[in-house]
Design a protein around this motif. Structure first.
Motif, short mmCIF file in Angstrom:
data_model
loop_
_atom_site.label_atom_id
_atom_site.label_comp_id
_atom_site.label_asym_id
_atom_site.label_seq_id
_atom_site.Cartn_x
_atom_site.Cartn_y
_atom_site.Cartn_z
N ALA A 143 33.74 32.10 -84.22
CA ALA A 143 34.32 30.71 -83.82
C ALA A 143 35.60 31.16 -82.24
CB ALA A 143 34.65 29.65 -84.63
N GLY A 144 36.18 31.61 -82.92
CA GLY A 144 37.66 32.27 -82.55
C GLY A 144 38.09 32.41 -80.70
N ILE A 145 36.49 33.94 -80.99
CA ILE A 145 35.96 34.17 -79.94
C ILE A 145 35.64 33.62 -78.83
CG2 ILE A 145 34.70 35.98 -79.37
CD1 ILE A 145 36.82 37.23 -80.08
N GLU A 146 34.71 32.73 -79.64
CA GLU A 146 33.40 31.59 -78.66
C GLU A 146 34.43 30.27 -77.83
OE1 GLU A 146 29.40 31.16 -82.08
OE2 GLU A 146 31.73 29.85 -81.62
N GLN A 147 35.52 30.33 -78.47
CA GLN A 147 36.48 29.62 -78.31
C GLN A 147 37.50 30.37 -76.59
OE1 GLN A 147 39.30 27.23 -80.44
NE2 GLN A 147 37.61 27.14 -81.93
N ALA A 148 37.67 31.79 -77.10
CA ALA A 148 38.67 32.73 -76.09
C ALA A 148 37.76 32.31 -74.65
CB ALA A 148 38.49 33.55 -76.75
N ARG A 149 36.55 32.57 -74.90
CA ARG A 149 35.59 32.72 -73.52
C ARG A 149 35.04 31.28 -73.19
NH1 ARG A 149 28.88 32.32 -75.16
NH2 ARG A 149 29.98 31.12 -75.68
N GLU A 150 35.47 30.17 -73.27
CA GLU A 150 35.29 29.21 -73.47
C GLU A 150 36.85 28.53 -72.31
OE1 GLU A 150 35.08 25.61 -76.14
OE2 GLU A 150 33.03 27.00 -76.73
N ASN A 151 37.63 29.32 -72.70
CA ASN A 151 40.03 29.09 -72.04
C ASN A 151 39.30 30.70 -71.08
OD1 ASN A 151 39.95 27.59 -74.42
ND2 ASN A 151 41.05 28.80 -75.68
N GLY A 152 38.67 30.64 -70.78
CA GLY A 152 38.20 31.35 -69.75
C GLY A 152 39.41 33.32 -69.97
N HIS A 153 39.18 34.10 -71.57
CA HIS A 153 40.12 35.51 -72.34
C HIS A 153 38.68 36.31 -71.39
CE1 HIS A 153 44.13 33.44 -73.28
NE2 HIS A 153 42.97 32.84 -73.76
N ASP A 154 39.42 37.51 -70.88
CA ASP A 154 38.09 38.61 -71.35
C ASP A 154 38.17 38.82 -72.14
OD1 ASP A 154 37.43 41.35 -70.86
OD2 ASP A 154 38.62 41.63 -69.19
N LEU A 155 36.96 38.94 -72.82
CA LEU A 155 36.86 39.03 -74.34
C LEU A 155 36.54 40.84 -75.11
CD1 LEU A 155 33.41 36.62 -75.33
CD2 LEU A 155 36.23 36.60 -75.40
N SER A 156 36.86 41.27 -73.84
CA SER A 156 36.35 42.91 -73.29
C SER A 156 37.86 43.86 -74.53
CB SER A 156 36.20 43.50 -72.51
OG SER A 156 37.22 43.08 -71.91
N LYS A 157 39.28 42.66 -74.21
CA LYS A 157 40.52 42.71 -74.24
C LYS A 157 40.85 42.55 -75.82
CE LYS A 157 41.07 44.23 -70.08
NZ LYS A 157 41.42 45.52 -69.68
N ILE A 158 39.68 41.59 -76.38
CA ILE A 158 40.26 41.17 -77.55
C ILE A 158 39.35 41.85 -79.06
CG2 ILE A 158 40.19 38.64 -79.33
CD1 ILE A 158 39.24 37.20 -76.66
N HIS A 159 40.42 42.22 -79.62
CA HIS A 159 40.22 42.94 -80.51
C HIS A 159 40.38 42.45 -81.90
CE1 HIS A 159 38.06 46.56 -78.70
NE2 HIS A 159 39.14 45.89 -77.93
N SER A 160 39.38 43.17 -83.39
CA SER A 160 40.03 42.08 -84.28
C SER A 160 39.52 43.27 -85.49
CB SER A 160 39.29 40.68 -85.08
OG SER A 160 39.83 40.43 -86.32
N VAL A 161 40.39 43.73 -87.08
CA VAL A 161 39.67 43.77 -88.25
C VAL A 161 39.67 42.91 -89.42
CG1 VAL A 161 40.26 46.30 -87.14
CG2 VAL A 161 41.53 44.80 -88.02
N ALA A 162 39.08 43.29 -90.44
CA ALA A 162 39.41 42.37 -91.31
C ALA A 162 39.44 42.83 -92.38
CB ALA A 162 37.58 41.73 -91.53
N SER A 163 40.70 42.85 -92.80
CA SER A 163 41.49 43.33 -93.95
C SER A 163 40.86 43.92 -95.75
CB SER A 163 42.97 43.92 -94.31
OG SER A 163 43.30 44.46 -92.58
N PHE A 164 39.88 44.67 -95.69
CA PHE A 164 38.57 43.94 -96.95
C PHE A 164 39.04 45.05 -98.23
CE2 PHE A 164 35.15 43.69 -100.01
CZ PHE A 164 35.13 42.47 -99.48
N PHE A 165 40.28 44.56 -99.19
CA PHE A 165 40.59 44.98 -100.75
C PHE A 165 40.30 45.56 -101.74
CE2 PHE A 165 44.85 43.63 -98.09
CZ PHE A 165 45.79 43.69 -98.23
N VAL A 166 40.27 47.06 -101.83
CA VAL A 166 39.32 47.73 -102.39
C VAL A 166 40.44 47.75 -103.65
CG1 VAL A 166 37.96 49.99 -102.77
CG2 VAL A 166 38.59 48.85 -100.36
#
Length: 371
Positions: free
Chosen positions: A182-205
């Motif tokens: 959803a955040g990436i979809e909104q970033a696209r609507e806001n005109g951001h360069d999606l290739s510059k946005i990165h994310s990780v999801a920290s799953f605890f073990v």
């Protein structure tokens, strides 16, 4: 032949990040050495790490004195000190960031844990941290609480890269991926360069094993005890299955075609807490292409010394992992209660550590003002 276990891990597609940071580690050259000698390509921090660094380090004395002289309060001082460390670490990792096309060379800094149930407060501080650090390779850490989910979306929509932390359950992980997309979809609507946005999801073990193994011991049966030390891996492996399925969806394909980067799974809490288990368990048994493993230095050194990397140890394990969770349920372990307890404890621990950090810095400021 690959020369070292950490090099083999890297070649298998695992990004090795260090779960630690201090000014001494930066100024001594230790961080650069780990990049060169241990294939480290990123750093994660949290309130506990900063509390330990400030309590044990003399490297902050000059900055504390300067802050005291300018009349800075404790919250301002903590903000300045922690962001300063992250700025310096980002600069150390700048060559890795460039050579990896922005995938690695990342340094994470977490919003004040006291805001974990405050959506707008989290968004505001995430923006403030991002602006203060002023480096493209910073990741802003946001806990995966119910209140954190819309904050994750809002921060990504601003074009800010995010590390989502404190994920314990498969259902919450699905919600995190939805918030990310959803955040990436909104970033696209806001005109951001999606290739510059990165994310990780920290799953605890390892914390999953600690809590579940305690309950298995309480059950007391041989069948229950035979399941000890297995839940953390099974849970993480099923998370990777969720990742594969989610990022094969049509929704994601549309975003990928627009230049978006998939949110990578990150294995956190990978230091083994049960001495009866192999000390590299949560590294060598969680190998798959496109994941991050953030390790405390002790685990990193154990991996470098005797880790046996035998390729992908995740894909192909899903049926077995799901069966293991079913066995835990049959043994009386309530998965939903476990993950709820772990999230609450995790947040509480970070708030306590933040309190210790504030106390340490306040004491140092008081001493500096009397000097």
């Amino acid at each position: 032949m690959t020369s070292t276990p950490t090099a083999a891990l890297s070649e298998a597609g695992v990004s090795i990040w260090l779960d630690d940071l201090s000014r001494e580690r930066i100024t001594s050259g230790s961080l650069k050495d780990l990049i060169a000698d241990r294939n480290v390509v990123g750093v994660t921090t949290n309130p506990s790490i900063f509390a330990a660094a400030l309590a044990n380090g003399e490297s902050y004395a000059a900055q504390v004195q300067q802050l005291a002289d300018t009349g800075a309060g404790v919250d301002k001082a903590v903000f300045e000190i922690t962001t300063d460390d992250v700025i310096q670490a980002c600069d150390v990792f700048a060559p890795v960031f460039e050579s990896s096309g922005g995938v690695d060379g990342r340094v994470s800094i977490e919003v004040d844990p006291r805001l974990s149930r405050d959506t707008q407060g989290t968004v505001n501080e995430a923006k403030e941290l991002f602006d203060k650090v002023g480096r493209s390779n910073v990741l802003i850490k946001i806990p995966a609480t119910v209140e954190g989910l819309p904050a994750i979306t809002a921060v990504l929509a601003e074009g800010i890269s995010v590390n989502v932390t404190l994920i314990f359950s498969l259902q919450r992980y699905r919600e995190v991926i939805n918030a990310f997309m959803a955040g990436i979809e909104q970033a696209r609507e806001n005109g951001h360069d999606l290739s510059k946005i990165h994310s990780v999801a920290s799953f605890f073990v390892s914390r999953v094993d600690s809590e579940i193994d305690k309950r298995l011991d309480a059950a007391g049966t041989d069948a229950a005890k035979a399941l000890k030390g297995k839940a953390g891996l099974a849970n993480a492996r099923l998370a990777y299955q969720v990742y594969e399925e989610s990022f094969a969806s049509e929704r994601w394909q549309v975003l990928a075609a627009a230049g978006a980067n998939a949110q990578r799974p990150l294995w956190a809490s990978t230091g083994v807490k049960d001495p009866s288990l192999p000390d590299t368990l949560y590294v060598t048994e969680l190998v798959a292409s496109g994941v991050v493993n953030t390790m405390p230095e002790k685990t990193l050194e154990a991996t470098a010394d005797h880790g046996v990397v035998s390729g992908d140890t995740i894909t192909g394990t899903y049926a077995e992992s799901a069966a293991l969770l079913d066995e835990l349920d049959a043994a009386g372990v309530d998965y939903n209660d476990v993950v709820e307890v772990l999230e609450t404890e995790g947040l509480d621990k970070f708030v306590v550590s933040w309190g210790e950090l504030l106390e340490t810095v306040n004491a140092a400021l008081e001493t500096a003002r009397k000097a």
